[in-house]
Motif scaffolding. Structure first.
Motif, mmCIF file in Angstrom:
data_model
loop_
_atom_site.group_PDB
_atom_site.id
_atom_site.type_symbol
_atom_site.label_atom_id
_atom_site.label_comp_id
_atom_site.label_asym_id
_atom_site.label_seq_id
_atom_site.Cartn_x
_atom_site.Cartn_y
_atom_site.Cartn_z
ATOM 1 N N ALA A 76 0.868 -1.184 0.000
ATOM 2 C CA ALA A 76 0.000 0.000 0.000
ATOM 3 C C ALA A 76 0.898 1.225 0.000
ATOM 4 O O ALA A 76 1.921 1.248 0.680
ATOM 5 N N ASP A 77 0.537 2.213 -0.786
ATOM 6 C CA ASP A 77 1.378 3.388 -1.019
ATOM 7 C C ASP A 77 0.598 4.630 -0.600
ATOM 8 O O ASP A 77 -0.340 5.038 -1.282
ATOM 9 N N GLY A 78 0.983 5.197 0.555
ATOM 10 C CA GLY A 78 0.343 6.424 1.019
ATOM 11 C C GLY A 78 0.609 7.537 0.025
ATOM 12 O O GLY A 78 1.695 7.658 -0.502
ATOM 13 N N ASN B 263 13.794 8.234 -6.087
ATOM 14 C CA ASN B 263 13.008 9.443 -5.808
ATOM 15 C C ASN B 263 11.797 9.206 -4.914
ATOM 16 O O ASN B 263 11.180 10.158 -4.455
ATOM 17 N N ASP B 264 11.463 7.958 -4.692
ATOM 18 C CA ASP B 264 10.251 7.652 -3.922
ATOM 19 C C ASP B 264 10.554 6.440 -3.033
ATOM 20 O O ASP B 264 11.550 5.746 -3.225
ATOM 21 N N ASN B 265 9.679 6.198 -2.072
ATOM 22 C CA ASN B 265 9.758 4.968 -1.289
ATOM 23 C C ASN B 265 9.563 3.784 -2.237
ATOM 24 O O ASN B 265 8.778 3.876 -3.183
ATOM 25 N N THR C 116 5.112 -0.998 -5.272
ATOM 26 C CA THR C 116 4.630 0.377 -5.326
ATOM 27 C C THR C 116 5.333 1.104 -6.475
ATOM 28 O O THR C 116 6.290 0.595 -7.066
ATOM 29 N N ASP C 117 4.864 2.321 -6.779
ATOM 30 C CA ASP C 117 5.399 3.027 -7.954
ATOM 31 C C ASP C 117 6.812 3.561 -7.731
ATOM 32 O O ASP C 117 7.419 4.062 -8.677
ATOM 33 N N GLY C 118 7.339 3.437 -6.519
ATOM 34 C CA GLY C 118 8.746 3.762 -6.314
ATOM 35 C C GLY C 118 9.656 2.820 -7.092
ATOM 36 O O GLY C 118 10.783 3.170 -7.442
ATOM 37 N N LEU C 119 9.157 1.614 -7.387
ATOM 38 C CA LEU C 119 9.916 0.684 -8.233
ATOM 39 C C LEU C 119 9.658 0.975 -9.712
ATOM 40 O O LEU C 119 10.592 1.177 -10.493
HETATM 41 CA CA CA Z 1 4.831 6.056 -4.139
#
Ligand code: CA
Length: 236
Positions: free
Chosen positions: A36-38, A223-225, A184-187
């Motif tokens: 889950a991606d806050g 750039n992201d988690n 998540t979209d960090g990947l």
């Molecule tokens: Ca994210």
């Protein structure tokens, strides 16, 4: 979950963010795995993703259907985000429930699931503005990845009204040697499908593949988690 199913899970704060707003559930005894991606730019994104993870875990453990569990989480987070909060809090979810080697997959937002077995197949469709443009033929995948509104979600738990929430679902079965990647979209913001496929094609052990995916996302900018779960059925 049958005993020939392995898993590995990792989460990393990345290089640019002060907090890790991603959450996950790894419960092999239940067969439940989710990321889950806050939502970035919203207050309390970490609270929203953690709440979603806990609520869905509890509901599935109590025997509730996966889609109903996700709907229950949405109702609950909507209730929390309204009361006295200047900002709504939102989260994606991508969840898989394994039963033996069969799986049910349900998602809301742009966290993704892929199936891998030498090649890589994206199972989920992002609930995003740019994905709609791709579906209508206005953008190709590469243009979507670079679009200024690429992060704009059309659906998120804690944001989408209960009667408008569309939980997407897929069912399938893992053949021997086949696996699932939840992320998540960090990947996927840092690595395209070919990059991911190249790392998973080696069929190495899941822990080292998980670590390599995270390392490569960090090398590409971090750039992201980044949060990911690998699940794979043993080859015969
Ligand atoms: Ca994210």
């Amino acid at each position: 979950m049958s005993d020939d199913i392995r898993h590995a899970a990792l989460s990393d704060i990345g290089r640019r963010r002060a907090r890790n707003e991603d959450s996950m559930v790894v419960e092999p005894d239940l067969g439940l795995f989710l990321v889950a991606d806050g939502m970035g730019g919203h207050e309390h994104g970490d609270v929203a993703s953690k709440l979603a993870a806990e609520l869905i875990h509890e509901a599935v453990a109590a025997g509730e259907d996966l889609e109903d569990a996700i709907r229950r989480a949405n109702r609950h987070i909507l209730g929390q985000s309204g009361a006295g909060s200047p900002f709504p809090m939102g989260t994606t979810v991508c969840a898989v429930l394994m039963n033996g080697s069969t799986y049910r997959l349900a998602w809301v937002g742009d966290s993704r699931a892929y199936r891998f077995n030498g090649d890589l197949e994206r199972l989920t469709t992002d609930h995003t503005y740019v994905q709609e443009l791709v579906d209508r033929g206005h953008l190709n995948d590469r243009q979507a990845r670079e679009h200024p509104y690429r992060n704009m979600l059309l659906q998120a738990l804690g944001v989408t009204d209960q009667d408008e929430l569309q939980v997407a679902e897929i069912q399938g079965e893992l053949a021997p040697g086949e696996g699932l990647l939840l992320c998540t979209d960090g990947l996927t913001g840092e690595l395209d499908d070919d990059d991911i496929s190249g790392i998973l094609a080696g069929g190495g052990d899941l822990e080292s593949d998980a670590k390599e995916l995270i390392d490569r996302a960090l090398e590409h900018g971090g750039n992201d988690n980044v949060t990911l779960i690998l699940i794979r059925r043993d080859s015969n």
